[in-house]
Design a protein around this motif. Structure first.
Motif, PDB file in Angstrom:
ATOM      1  N   ALA A 185       1.171  -1.182  -0.136  1.00  0.00           N
ATOM      2  CA  ALA A 185      -0.355  -0.129   0.195  1.00  0.00           C
ATOM      3  C   ALA A 185       0.891   1.093  -0.007  1.00  0.00           C
ATOM      4  CB  ALA A 185      -0.837  -0.118   1.259  1.00  0.00           C
ATOM      5  N   GLY A 186       1.731   1.279   0.968  1.00  0.00           N
ATOM      6  CA  GLY A 186       2.975   1.988   0.359  1.00  0.00           C
ATOM      7  C   GLY A 186       3.687   2.493  -0.392  1.00  0.00           C
ATOM      8  N   GLN A 187       3.658   1.829  -1.477  1.00  0.00           N
ATOM      9  CA  GLN A 187       4.398   1.985  -2.784  1.00  0.00           C
ATOM     10  C   GLN A 187       2.908   1.981  -3.595  1.00  0.00           C
ATOM     11  OE1 GLN A 187       8.138  -1.029  -3.273  1.00  0.00           O
ATOM     12  NE2 GLN A 187       6.604  -2.131  -1.888  1.00  0.00           N
ATOM     13  N   THR A 188       1.902   2.512  -3.986  1.00  0.00           N
ATOM     14  CA  THR A 188       1.431   3.052  -5.339  1.00  0.00           C
ATOM     15  C   THR A 188       0.289   3.503  -5.052  1.00  0.00           C
ATOM     16  OG1 THR A 188      -0.140   1.703  -6.681  1.00  0.00           O
ATOM     17  CG2 THR A 188      -0.596   1.423  -3.766  1.00  0.00           C
ATOM     18  N   ARG A 189      -0.580   4.503  -5.866  1.00  0.00           N
ATOM     19  CA  ARG A 189      -1.143   5.887  -5.612  1.00  0.00           C
ATOM     20  C   ARG A 189      -2.177   5.436  -5.829  1.00  0.00           C
ATOM     21  NH1 ARG A 189      -4.115   7.105 -10.172  1.00  0.00           N
ATOM     22  NH2 ARG A 189      -3.450   6.197 -12.220  1.00  0.00           N
ATOM     23  N   HIS A 190      -2.549   3.643  -5.747  1.00  0.00           N
ATOM     24  CA  HIS A 190      -3.904   2.899  -6.020  1.00  0.00           C
ATOM     25  C   HIS A 190      -3.809   2.961  -5.152  1.00  0.00           C
ATOM     26  CE1 HIS A 190      -3.940   2.780 -10.349  1.00  0.00           C
ATOM     27  NE2 HIS A 190      -3.357   2.649 -10.471  1.00  0.00           N
ATOM     28  N   PRO A 191      -5.850   3.301  -3.844  1.00  0.00           N
ATOM     29  CA  PRO A 191      -6.258   3.021  -2.906  1.00  0.00           C
ATOM     30  C   PRO A 191      -6.010   0.991  -3.282  1.00  0.00           C
ATOM     31  CG  PRO A 191      -8.103   3.360  -4.476  1.00  0.00           C
ATOM     32  CD  PRO A 191      -6.733   3.829  -5.280  1.00  0.00           C
ATOM     33  N   VAL A 192      -5.445   0.588  -1.546  1.00  0.00           N
ATOM     34  CA  VAL A 192      -6.000  -1.279  -1.826  1.00  0.00           C
ATOM     35  C   VAL A 192      -6.805  -1.333  -0.640  1.00  0.00           C
ATOM     36  CG1 VAL A 192      -3.847  -2.582  -0.592  1.00  0.00           C
ATOM     37  CG2 VAL A 192      -3.094  -0.862  -1.899  1.00  0.00           C
ATOM     38  N   ILE A 193      -7.180  -2.841  -1.608  1.00  0.00           N
ATOM     39  CA  ILE A 193      -8.248  -2.574  -0.607  1.00  0.00           C
ATOM     40  C   ILE A 193      -7.465  -4.499  -0.035  1.00  0.00           C
ATOM     41  CG2 ILE A 193     -10.474  -4.466  -0.622  1.00  0.00           C
ATOM     42  CD1 ILE A 193     -11.357  -2.796  -3.212  1.00  0.00           C
ATOM     43  N   ALA A 194      -8.087  -5.024   1.352  1.00  0.00           N
ATOM     44  CA  ALA A 194      -6.893  -5.890   1.796  1.00  0.00           C
ATOM     45  C   ALA A 194      -7.942  -6.834   1.999  1.00  0.00           C
ATOM     46  CB  ALA A 194      -6.734  -5.473   3.615  1.00  0.00           C
ATOM     47  N   ARG A 195      -7.135  -8.005   1.644  1.00  0.00           N
ATOM     48  CA  ARG A 195      -8.072  -9.423   1.966  1.00  0.00           C
ATOM     49  C   ARG A 195      -7.934 -10.812   2.953  1.00  0.00           C
ATOM     50  NH1 ARG A 195     -10.314 -13.238  -3.977  1.00  0.00           N
ATOM     51  NH2 ARG A 195     -11.404 -14.734  -2.312  1.00  0.00           N
TER      52      ARG A 195
END
Length: 247
Positions: A185-195
């Motif tokens: 999550a810290g390496q992308t500008r995209h929102p991250v969704i955890a699964r």
């Protein structure tokens, strides 16, 4: 943070898979449509469906999924075996709010980028990680892609988000999954969704404070009643910070 109550459908039934083993599903004796409606009654603003039959090219759940989309009145994020543009556009036309794509992204990244531009904020990238590599074909094939590099290759595409799943995590220990998701999550500008990280409401609270984690899928923990959806939704809401009074 958005909570995505999740249904995994196999042969018209709600199931859960342990480490992706589709031949050993845990069967839940609940009605899929009524369960989906209960998510809405609890206050969910989104839900997620994975078509497990779709992973093997079958379409036996199509009528059921259409029924759920029509019944719930909230956006549905749909994943499971999307391999062609036609499949993606068919389900967008049928009312799916978002389409989740994993294997296609690995085999034809240019097509994914093109579809993301044509359907901005409706395409979600699925990144399933096992032993440090991205998995494809419904968790059955190990690719040569490093997860961070794989996500970075889609950085300019207008994705709705990136779902990150740590397949290798011990089922009883969410810490390793949280570490992987925090790093990616810290390496992308995209929102991250955890699964796959939520087993109790404390896990929801921990995720809420991870930078750039915009949501989480919760499936098994809801069906087993280890997590109360209303409570999880309340915890996921942003808290109002105290404001100093000036005179």
């Amino acid at each position: 943070m958005i909570i995505y109550p999740t249904l995994e459908l196999l042969n018209g039934k709600c199931v859960s898979l342990v480490r992706g083993r589709i031949d050993e599903p845990v069967l839940w004796h609940v009605d899929p449509v009524e369960t989906a409606r209960s998510f809405v009654e609890a206050g969910a603003e989104w839900m997620h469906i994975t078509d497990m039959d779709g992973l093997s090219g079958e379409n036996g759940n199509h009528d059921l999924i259409e029924n759920i989309i029509r019944s719930v009145g909230i956006p549905v994020q749909l994943g499971g075996g999307f391999r062609t543009r036609e499949q993606v556009e068919q389900w967008i036309d049928k009312g799916a709010g978002r389409i989740v794509i994993g294997t296609m992204a690995a085999h034809d990244p240019d097509l994914l980028k093109e579809m993301a531009k044509f359907h901005p904020d409706q395409i979600v990238l699925a990144v399933d990680v096992f032993e440090g590599s991205v998995m494809t074909e419904g968790w059955r094939s190990k690719s040569a892609f490093d997860p961070a590099d794989f996500i970075r290759s889609f950085e300019e595409a207008p994705l709705a988000g990136v779902i990150v799943t740590d397949i290798d995590a011990n089922i009883a220990d969410a810490d390793s999954s949280l570490g992987l998701i925090t790093s990616l999550a810290g390496q992308t500008r995209h929102p991250v969704i955890a699964r796959g990280t939520v087993r109790n409401v404390d896990d929801v609270a921990r995720l809420r404070y991870v930078q750039n984690v915009a949501g989480t899928l919760i499936g098994r923990a809801l069906l087993s009643r280890d997590v109360d959806l209303k409570e999880a939704l309340a915890i996921a809401q942003p808290s109002s910070e105290p404001t100093a009074e000036f005179t």
